[in-house]
Structure formats: C-alpha cells, structure tokens
Design a protein around this motif. Structure first.
Motif, PDB file in Angstrom:
ATOM      1  N   PRO A  31      -4.552  -4.472  -3.270  1.00 34.71           N
ATOM      2  CA  PRO A  31      -3.815  -4.654  -1.601  1.00 34.71           C
ATOM      3  C   PRO A  31      -2.634  -3.954  -0.851  1.00 34.71           C
ATOM      4  CG  PRO A  31      -4.363  -6.199  -3.161  1.00 34.71           C
ATOM      5  CD  PRO A  31      -4.759  -4.969  -4.329  1.00 34.71           C
ATOM      6  N   ILE A  32      -2.250  -3.642  -2.374  1.00 35.30           N
ATOM      7  CA  ILE A  32      -0.963  -2.386  -1.783  1.00 35.30           C
ATOM      8  C   ILE A  32      -1.035  -0.911  -1.207  1.00 35.30           C
ATOM      9  CG2 ILE A  32       0.042  -2.361  -4.274  1.00 35.30           C
ATOM     10  CD1 ILE A  32       3.052  -3.768  -1.915  1.00 35.30           C
ATOM     11  N   LEU A  34      -0.639   3.403   0.931  1.00 35.41           N
ATOM     12  CA  LEU A  34       0.661   4.040   0.429  1.00 35.41           C
ATOM     13  C   LEU A  34       1.334   3.526   1.472  1.00 35.41           C
ATOM     14  CD1 LEU A  34      -0.229   8.074   0.912  1.00 35.41           C
ATOM     15  CD2 LEU A  34       1.417   7.084   3.318  1.00 35.41           C
ATOM     16  N   LYS A  35       1.117   3.099   3.499  1.00 38.69           N
ATOM     17  CA  LYS A  35       2.258   2.688   4.019  1.00 38.69           C
ATOM     18  C   LYS A  35       3.892   1.718   3.294  1.00 38.69           C
ATOM     19  CE  LYS A  35      -0.688   4.339   7.668  1.00 38.69           C
ATOM     20  NZ  LYS A  35      -1.519   3.537   9.290  1.00 38.69           N
ATOM     21  N   THR A  36       2.659   0.413   3.172  1.00 38.37           N
ATOM     22  CA  THR A  36       3.467   0.084   2.867  1.00 38.37           C
ATOM     23  C   THR A  36       4.904   0.228   1.538  1.00 38.37           C
ATOM     24  OG1 THR A  36       1.802  -1.830   2.830  1.00 38.37           O
ATOM     25  CG2 THR A  36       3.690  -2.285   1.300  1.00 38.37           C
ATOM     26  N   LEU A  37       4.180   0.899   0.517  1.00 39.44           N
ATOM     27  CA  LEU A  37       5.188   0.919  -0.341  1.00 39.44           C
ATOM     28  C   LEU A  37       6.466   2.344  -0.002  1.00 39.44           C
ATOM     29  CD1 LEU A  37       3.310   1.428  -3.490  1.00 39.44           C
ATOM     30  CD2 LEU A  37       4.579  -0.669  -2.523  1.00 39.44           C
ATOM     31  N   SER A  38       6.013   2.966   0.765  1.00 40.88           N
ATOM     32  CA  SER A  38       6.513   3.749   1.593  1.00 40.88           C
ATOM     33  C   SER A  38       7.949   3.400   2.007  1.00 40.88           C
ATOM     34  CB  SER A  38       5.772   4.698   2.654  1.00 40.88           C
ATOM     35  OG  SER A  38       5.357   5.737   1.614  1.00 40.88           O
ATOM     36  N   LEU A  39       7.079   2.290   2.674  1.00 37.82           N
ATOM     37  CA  LEU A  39       8.070   1.120   3.502  1.00 37.82           C
ATOM     38  C   LEU A  39       9.363   0.772   2.993  1.00 37.82           C
ATOM     39  CD1 LEU A  39       5.763   0.241   6.336  1.00 37.82           C
ATOM     40  CD2 LEU A  39       7.650   2.163   6.642  1.00 37.82           C
ATOM     41  N   VAL A  40       8.652   0.008   1.879  1.00 33.90           N
ATOM     42  CA  VAL A  40       9.763  -1.004   0.590  1.00 33.90           C
ATOM     43  C   VAL A  40      10.782  -0.163   0.384  1.00 33.90           C
ATOM     44  CG1 VAL A  40       9.362  -2.504  -1.060  1.00 33.90           C
ATOM     45  CG2 VAL A  40       7.750  -1.955   0.439  1.00 33.90           C
ATOM     46  N   SER A  41      10.295   1.449  -0.075  1.00 34.83           N
ATOM     47  CA  SER A  41      11.132   2.381  -0.987  1.00 34.83           C
ATOM     48  C   SER A  41      12.122   2.792   0.244  1.00 34.83           C
ATOM     49  CB  SER A  41      10.065   3.208  -0.696  1.00 34.83           C
ATOM     50  OG  SER A  41      11.396   4.345  -2.046  1.00 34.83           O
ATOM     51  N   LEU A  42      11.750   3.411   1.129  1.00 39.73           N
ATOM     52  CA  LEU A  42      12.729   3.751   2.580  1.00 39.73           C
ATOM     53  C   LEU A  42      14.155   2.431   2.816  1.00 39.73           C
ATOM     54  CD1 LEU A  42      14.284   5.827   5.104  1.00 39.73           C
ATOM     55  CD2 LEU A  42      12.288   4.784   6.235  1.00 39.73           C
ATOM     56  N   ARG A  92      -5.048  -8.735   3.650  1.00 41.57           N
ATOM     57  CA  ARG A  92      -3.751  -8.071   4.668  1.00 41.57           C
ATOM     58  C   ARG A  92      -2.859  -8.411   4.988  1.00 41.57           C
ATOM     59  NH1 ARG A  92      -8.710  -7.182   8.030  1.00 41.57           N
ATOM     60  NH2 ARG A  92      -7.467  -6.173   9.194  1.00 41.57           N
ATOM     61  N   GLY A  93      -2.037  -7.921   6.019  1.00 47.01           N
ATOM     62  CA  GLY A  93      -0.487  -8.027   6.263  1.00 47.01           C
ATOM     63  C   GLY A  93       0.373  -7.401   5.570  1.00 47.01           C
ATOM     64  N   LEU A  94       0.123  -7.040   4.611  1.00 47.12           N
ATOM     65  CA  LEU A  94       1.103  -6.121   3.628  1.00 47.12           C
ATOM     66  C   LEU A  94       1.770  -5.390   4.282  1.00 47.12           C
ATOM     67  CD1 LEU A  94      -0.791  -5.773   0.372  1.00 47.12           C
ATOM     68  CD2 LEU A  94       1.307  -7.290   1.154  1.00 47.12           C
ATOM     69  N   THR A  95       1.397  -4.592   4.565  1.00 50.38           N
ATOM     70  CA  THR A  95       1.847  -3.631   6.266  1.00 50.38           C
ATOM     71  C   THR A  95       2.870  -3.605   6.951  1.00 50.38           C
ATOM     72  OG1 THR A  95       0.681  -1.750   5.491  1.00 50.38           O
ATOM     73  CG2 THR A  95       2.177  -1.124   7.045  1.00 50.38           C
ATOM     74  N   SER A  96       2.534  -5.150   7.536  1.00 48.27           N
ATOM     75  CA  SER A  96       3.248  -6.358   8.230  1.00 48.27           C
ATOM     76  C   SER A  96       4.194  -6.526   7.532  1.00 48.27           C
ATOM     77  CB  SER A  96       2.466  -7.082   8.977  1.00 48.27           C
ATOM     78  OG  SER A  96       1.484  -6.135   9.875  1.00 48.27           O
ATOM     79  N   ALA A  97       3.733  -7.265   6.664  1.00 46.64           N
ATOM     80  CA  ALA A  97       4.982  -7.699   5.913  1.00 46.64           C
ATOM     81  C   ALA A  97       6.043  -6.439   5.235  1.00 46.64           C
ATOM     82  CB  ALA A  97       5.020  -8.153   4.403  1.00 46.64           C
TER      83      ALA A  97
END
Length: 130
Positions: A31-32, A34-42, A92-97
């Motif tokens: 469920p987690i 590319l976008k989510t982990l890219s943003l968290v790392s950034l 759902r919503g991981l990228t939003s988080a």
C-alpha cells in the motif's frame, strides 16, 4: 552556506532513493509506494539540510524541540488521512498523509527563512506528484 547545487544534489538524491524503495513496494503490491516514500525522504532530507548547513545556528535547542513537537503532531494528523476501505485490506490516503507531513516540513523551513531549500523542495515535490 550550501549553494544551489549542493541543495539540489542532497534533496534530489534523497527523493530518488525514497522513490526507488517505493517503486519496489509498488511492484510488490504494497500500500505504500513511490510517491509516498519519495515525499517522506524529501521532507526528512530537507530538515537535515538545515541542521547540517553552515546556518545550523538557526536551529537552536529550543527550536529543535519545537520541530519535534510539530512533526509528531503532524504525524497523528497524517494518520487520520489514511482510510481503510471496506472489508478488504485496502489502504488509501498514504500520499496525502505524506503531503501533510511534507507541508509541515516546508512550513518549518519557511519559518527559518531558508528560501532556496523551500524552492528546490517544492519543485521536486511537484515533479513527484505529477
């Protein structure tokens, strides 16, 4: 003081590294991704660029505690954005988080007046989201 090239390199590599881990998660149907982990790392790299720059004096002990409190609180807010849909395990919503948490980091960096870091992080963010 870090120059534009060094900031771009540090934030870019962090985003790429997080994205590669996220790509692996996407390929395995997790469920987690590319976008989510890219943003968290950034977001985390953006804060550490501040702490390890020549301008680290702007993040004093009290400021560090304020940053910790903000990011902990935002983590709970981000958790509220994540929704489990139906009886099937579907997240759902991981990228939003992640965006919520990233926005908090951007706010911290704006509050510290580090405009180059903010500009570069926003450009990378919109590249990841599109």
């Amino acid at each position: 003081m870090l120059d534009w090239t060094e900031i771009i390199l540090r934030l870019g590599v962090a985003t790429l590294a997080g994205g590669l881990i996220g790509l692996n998660r996407d390929l395995h149907g997790k469920p987690i991704g590319l976008k989510t982990l890219s943003l968290v790392s950034l977001a985390t790299a953006m804060l550490l660029v501040l702490v390890h720059s020549d301008e680290a004096r702007i993040v004093l002990d009290a400021g560090s505690r304020v940053m910790q409190g903000i990011l902990t609180g935002i983590g709970f807010l981000g958790a509220g954005v994540i929704v489990h849909a139906g009886r099937h395990f579907r997240v759902r919503g991981l990228t939003s988080a992640a965006c919520t948490w990233l926005a908090a980091c951007v706010g911290i960096v704006c509050g510290l007046g580090q405009w180059r870091v903010v500009i570069i992080a926003l450009v990378i963010t919109f590249a990841v989201l599109t």
